[in-house]
Design an enzyme around this catalytic site. Sequence first.
Site, PDB file in Angstrom:
ATOM      1  N   TYR A   1      -1.613  -0.684  11.068  1.00 35.41           N
ATOM      2  CA  TYR A   1      -1.789  -1.338   9.757  1.00 35.41           C
ATOM      3  C   TYR A   1      -0.599  -1.050   8.849  1.00 35.41           C
ATOM      4  O   TYR A   1       0.034  -1.964   8.308  1.00 35.41           O
ATOM      5  CB  TYR A   1      -3.089  -0.864   9.095  1.00 35.41           C
ATOM      6  CG  TYR A   1      -3.154  -1.175   7.604  1.00 35.41           C
ATOM      7  CD1 TYR A   1      -3.231  -2.496   7.159  1.00 35.41           C
ATOM      8  CD2 TYR A   1      -3.126  -0.148   6.645  1.00 35.41           C
ATOM      9  CE1 TYR A   1      -3.273  -2.791   5.790  1.00 35.41           C
ATOM     10  CE2 TYR A   1      -3.165  -0.438   5.280  1.00 35.41           C
ATOM     11  CZ  TYR A   1      -3.243  -1.758   4.863  1.00 35.41           C
ATOM     12  OH  TYR A   1      -3.272  -2.044   3.518  1.00 35.41           O
TER      13      TYR A   1
ATOM     14  N   LYS B   1       2.323  -3.559   7.268  1.00 33.18           N
ATOM     15  CA  LYS B   1       2.556  -3.731   5.821  1.00 33.18           C
ATOM     16  C   LYS B   1       4.008  -3.357   5.470  1.00 33.18           C
ATOM     17  O   LYS B   1       4.658  -4.029   4.680  1.00 33.18           O
ATOM     18  CB  LYS B   1       1.582  -2.863   5.002  1.00 33.18           C
ATOM     19  CG  LYS B   1       0.128  -3.296   5.039  1.00 33.18           C
ATOM     20  CD  LYS B   1      -0.120  -4.679   4.465  1.00 33.18           C
ATOM     21  CE  LYS B   1       0.103  -4.768   2.970  1.00 33.18           C
ATOM     22  NZ  LYS B   1      -0.266  -6.109   2.434  1.00 33.18           N
TER      23      LYS B   1
ATOM     24  N   THR C   1       0.826  -1.211   0.000  1.00 35.85           N
ATOM     25  CA  THR C   1       0.000   0.000   0.000  1.00 35.85           C
ATOM     26  C   THR C   1       0.864   1.267   0.000  1.00 35.85           C
ATOM     27  O   THR C   1       2.032   1.235   0.404  1.00 35.85           O
ATOM     28  CB  THR C   1      -0.881  -0.019   1.271  1.00 35.85           C
ATOM     29  OG1 THR C   1      -1.402   1.275   1.527  1.00 35.85           O
ATOM     30  CG2 THR C   1      -0.080  -0.400   2.507  1.00 35.85           C
ATOM     31  N   ASP C   2       0.256   2.378  -0.403  1.00 31.82           N
ATOM     32  CA  ASP C   2       0.962   3.666  -0.324  1.00 31.82           C
ATOM     33  C   ASP C   2       1.111   4.131   1.129  1.00 31.82           C
ATOM     34  O   ASP C   2       1.919   5.002   1.430  1.00 31.82           O
ATOM     35  CB  ASP C   2       0.244   4.742  -1.156  1.00 31.82           C
ATOM     36  CG  ASP C   2      -1.196   4.999  -0.735  1.00 31.82           C
ATOM     37  OD1 ASP C   2      -1.706   4.301   0.173  1.00 31.82           O
ATOM     38  OD2 ASP C   2      -1.836   5.906  -1.328  1.00 31.82           O
ATOM     39  N   GLU C   3       0.329   3.509   2.031  1.00 34.69           N
ATOM     40  CA  GLU C   3       0.337   3.978   3.420  1.00 34.69           C
ATOM     41  C   GLU C   3       1.679   3.736   4.112  1.00 34.69           C
ATOM     42  O   GLU C   3       1.975   4.353   5.129  1.00 34.69           O
ATOM     43  CB  GLU C   3      -0.822   3.341   4.206  1.00 34.69           C
ATOM     44  CG  GLU C   3      -2.151   3.636   3.536  1.00 34.69           C
ATOM     45  CD  GLU C   3      -3.379   3.266   4.354  1.00 34.69           C
ATOM     46  OE1 GLU C   3      -3.301   3.241   5.582  1.00 34.69           O
ATOM     47  OE2 GLU C   3      -4.428   3.029   3.722  1.00 34.69           O
TER      48      GLU C   3
HETATM   49  P1  NAD Z   1      -9.643  -7.391   2.336  1.00 34.84           P
HETATM   50  O1  NAD Z   1      -9.641  -7.144   3.812  1.00 34.84           O
HETATM   51  O2  NAD Z   1     -10.865  -7.075   1.551  1.00 34.84           O
HETATM   52  O3  NAD Z   1      -9.307  -8.931   2.060  1.00 34.84           O
HETATM   53  C1  NAD Z   1      -8.308  -9.619   2.746  1.00 34.84           C
HETATM   54  C2  NAD Z   1      -8.485 -11.111   2.474  1.00 34.84           C
HETATM   55  O4  NAD Z   1      -7.427 -11.810   3.146  1.00 34.84           O
HETATM   56  C3  NAD Z   1      -9.801 -11.667   3.002  1.00 34.84           C
HETATM   57  O5  NAD Z   1     -10.386 -12.525   2.044  1.00 34.84           O
HETATM   58  C4  NAD Z   1      -9.391 -12.454   4.244  1.00 34.84           C
HETATM   59  O6  NAD Z   1     -10.233 -13.572   4.515  1.00 34.84           O
HETATM   60  C5  NAD Z   1      -7.989 -12.904   3.845  1.00 34.84           C
HETATM   61  N1  NAD Z   1      -7.128 -13.181   5.028  1.00 34.84           N
HETATM   62  C6  NAD Z   1      -6.951 -12.378   6.107  1.00 34.84           C
HETATM   63  N2  NAD Z   1      -6.117 -12.973   6.976  1.00 34.84           N
HETATM   64  C7  NAD Z   1      -5.736 -14.151   6.419  1.00 34.84           C
HETATM   65  C8  NAD Z   1      -4.869 -15.204   6.812  1.00 34.84           C
HETATM   66  N3  NAD Z   1      -4.216 -15.169   7.982  1.00 34.84           N
HETATM   67  N4  NAD Z   1      -4.704 -16.261   5.979  1.00 34.84           N
HETATM   68  C9  NAD Z   1      -5.367 -16.317   4.783  1.00 34.84           C
HETATM   69  N5  NAD Z   1      -6.220 -15.369   4.380  1.00 34.84           N
HETATM   70  C10 NAD Z   1      -6.394 -14.297   5.181  1.00 34.84           C
HETATM   71  O7  NAD Z   1      -8.374  -6.620   1.787  1.00 34.84           O
HETATM   72  P2  NAD Z   1      -8.183  -5.874   0.386  1.00 34.84           P
HETATM   73  O8  NAD Z   1      -8.688  -4.497   0.502  1.00 34.84           O
HETATM   74  O9  NAD Z   1      -8.673  -6.752  -0.705  1.00 34.84           O
HETATM   75  O10 NAD Z   1      -6.585  -5.789   0.330  1.00 34.84           O
HETATM   76  C11 NAD Z   1      -5.823  -6.831  -0.265  1.00 34.84           C
HETATM   77  C12 NAD Z   1      -4.355  -6.478  -0.170  1.00 34.84           C
HETATM   78  O11 NAD Z   1      -4.104  -5.272  -0.873  1.00 34.84           O
HETATM   79  C13 NAD Z   1      -3.842  -6.266   1.241  1.00 34.84           C
HETATM   80  O12 NAD Z   1      -2.562  -6.820   1.346  1.00 34.84           O
HETATM   81  C14 NAD Z   1      -3.799  -4.760   1.395  1.00 34.84           C
HETATM   82  O13 NAD Z   1      -2.816  -4.367   2.318  1.00 34.84           O
HETATM   83  C15 NAD Z   1      -3.449  -4.343  -0.020  1.00 34.84           C
HETATM   84  N6  NAD Z   1      -3.923  -3.005  -0.420  1.00 34.84           N
HETATM   85  C16 NAD Z   1      -5.213  -2.640  -0.207  1.00 34.84           C
HETATM   86  C17 NAD Z   1      -5.655  -1.391  -0.642  1.00 34.84           C
HETATM   87  C18 NAD Z   1      -7.087  -0.956  -0.463  1.00 34.84           C
HETATM   88  O14 NAD Z   1      -7.421   0.196  -0.745  1.00 34.84           O
HETATM   89  N7  NAD Z   1      -7.992  -1.826  -0.049  1.00 34.84           N
HETATM   90  C19 NAD Z   1      -4.759  -0.519  -1.279  1.00 34.84           C
HETATM   91  C20 NAD Z   1      -3.431  -0.933  -1.476  1.00 34.84           C
HETATM   92  C21 NAD Z   1      -3.035  -2.193  -1.056  1.00 34.84           C
HETATM   93  P1  TYD Z   2     -10.633   3.955   4.771  1.00 38.05           P
HETATM   94  O1  TYD Z   2     -11.634   3.554   3.740  1.00 38.05           O
HETATM   95  O2  TYD Z   2     -10.695   3.307   6.111  1.00 38.05           O
HETATM   96  O3  TYD Z   2      -9.188   3.750   4.103  1.00 38.05           O
HETATM   97  P2  TYD Z   2      -7.717   4.195   4.646  1.00 38.05           P
HETATM   98  O4  TYD Z   2      -7.811   4.549   6.075  1.00 38.05           O
HETATM   99  O5  TYD Z   2      -6.929   2.955   4.418  1.00 38.05           O
HETATM  100  O6  TYD Z   2      -7.298   5.340   3.778  1.00 38.05           O
HETATM  101  O7  TYD Z   2     -10.720   5.510   4.995  1.00 38.05           O
HETATM  102  C1  TYD Z   2     -10.562   6.422   3.920  1.00 38.05           C
HETATM  103  C2  TYD Z   2     -10.612   7.814   4.489  1.00 38.05           C
HETATM  104  O8  TYD Z   2     -11.934   8.062   4.985  1.00 38.05           O
HETATM  105  C3  TYD Z   2      -9.686   8.024   5.675  1.00 38.05           C
HETATM  106  O9  TYD Z   2      -9.148   9.333   5.590  1.00 38.05           O
HETATM  107  C4  TYD Z   2     -10.571   7.892   6.884  1.00 38.05           C
HETATM  108  C5  TYD Z   2     -11.906   8.396   6.380  1.00 38.05           C
HETATM  109  N1  TYD Z   2     -13.131   7.767   6.971  1.00 38.05           N
HETATM  110  C6  TYD Z   2     -14.152   8.564   7.435  1.00 38.05           C
HETATM  111  O10 TYD Z   2     -14.077   9.809   7.398  1.00 38.05           O
HETATM  112  N2  TYD Z   2     -15.272   7.954   7.937  1.00 38.05           N
HETATM  113  C7  TYD Z   2     -15.395   6.604   8.003  1.00 38.05           C
HETATM  114  O11 TYD Z   2     -16.426   6.095   8.499  1.00 38.05           O
HETATM  115  C8  TYD Z   2     -14.317   5.786   7.510  1.00 38.05           C
HETATM  116  C9  TYD Z   2     -14.389   4.296   7.563  1.00 38.05           C
HETATM  117  C10 TYD Z   2     -13.200   6.420   7.001  1.00 38.05           C
END
Ligand code: NAD
Ligand code: TYD
Length: 355
Positions: free
Chosen positions: A159, A163, A134-136
């Site tokens: 988090y 990562k 992630t960019d975070e």
């Molecule tokens: P998500 O929470 O929707 O899905 C995570 C999946 O991993 C779920 O299906 C869960 O059951 C599985 N999981 C969790 N713990 C596990 C374990 N111990 N063993 C096997 N499976 C397990 O997450 P997402 O949003 O789809 O993110 C996927 C990946 O992309 C993550 O690594 C996250 O850090 C990265 N990512 C997410 C975002 C975003 O905006 N959502 C952006 C950049 C990177």
């Molecule tokens: P989120 O979807 O949790 O993603 P991330 O924290 O990984 O960026 O949140 C996106 C942005 O929205 C973040 O700045 C926090 C804000 N936020 C709210 O203002 N209200 C909410 O209920 C949630 C879940 C997030």
Amino acid sequence: MAQKTLLVTGGAGFIGSAVVRQLINNHDYRVVNIDKLTYAGNLESLKEVSSNPRYHFEQVDICDKENISRIFNRYQPVGILHLAAESHVDRSIVGPGEFIQTNIVGTYNLLECAKEYYNQLADKTLFKFVHISTDEVFGSLGDTGYFSETTAYNPRSPYSSSKASSDMLVRAWYHTYNLPVVITNCTNNYGPYHFPEKLIPLIINNALAGKALPIYGKGDNVRDWLYVEDHARGIILAYEKGQLGESYCIGGHNEKTNLEVVQTICKILDELKPKVDKASYTSQITYVTDRAGHDYRYAMDPTKIQSELGWQPQENFDSGIKKTVEWYLDNHEWVEHVLSCEYQQWVQKNYDNRC
Ligand code: NAD
Ligand code: TYD
């Protein structure tokens, strides 16, 4: 030629399911989805591909060494796309333990199993371990500037630090053990099958349910939003064309404040699903206590993946958010099914300031 097999961890999650659907629908790989099925993993997100003979499912925890080794040996993959993670910042603040376990220990376990498997491969040319991050990990920006592959890591939430730790382990296994790895760092994703605890699906669902639309602080924090299918294409491209030991930043230059995002969703809903009393959904906006350590701004410079791998996003925020709202309007059943008892109890315990 025998079909090539890819392992995908976290394939029942939001981004993982998009990757699995693309690998089955648009490519010729055999896909093995390794997922523990936490509250965030839902097999319903894979309905359209689950009966395909190229799709296989293993309900396994990535921390389980015996089963992960068994899966490598049984399926003989040409690569692994590692997405399994605990992914929600708010949850990591309340309970960081699971994040340390899955994101750090789980990644370590996968790296060890991959290393053992890779070392005994006769043909080592194809194998790649693609780690999705992630960019975070880069921390928080001020009003200007962008993250890129050369930005120093500066994670600030449990988090993002978990990562960042996993990214470092992946790099170490490349340099120390010659494991062929590629890392991707992407901005905030949105789109169909997004678990409704994250900002965009939460706002859509709360709006439709007549509930408060919680905005942390003043709503001026900025995120750079990418449509999930564009990210999934970037991940597959990173596997197919990414240079070993390199990382690729993925983002589509769609920076928005949280307030802008929420107002945009309300405007689309006002058009597509007007409220009975004709009031705007914006009347449900509620400012709530800010997130602890809330990162101010994320924004990505994706020049490297664009110029070196030829990746381009197909959606901008306006087109992607419209598709997303329409998807949630058409798929209310999916939302109802994924909101498990476990999730509802967690919200009641931890989000008193929401309603
Ligand atoms: P998500 O929470 O929707 O899905 C995570 C999946 O991993 C779920 O299906 C869960 O059951 C599985 N999981 C969790 N713990 C596990 C374990 N111990 N063993 C096997 N499976 C397990 O997450 P997402 O949003 O789809 O993110 C996927 C990946 O992309 C993550 O690594 C996250 O850090 C990265 N990512 C997410 C975002 C975003 O905006 N959502 C952006 C950049 C990177
Ligand atoms: P989120 O979807 O949790 O993603 P991330 O924290 O990984 O960026 O949140 C996106 C942005 O929205 C973040 O700045 C926090 C804000 N936020 C709210 O203002 N209200 C909410 O209920 C949630 C879940 C997030």
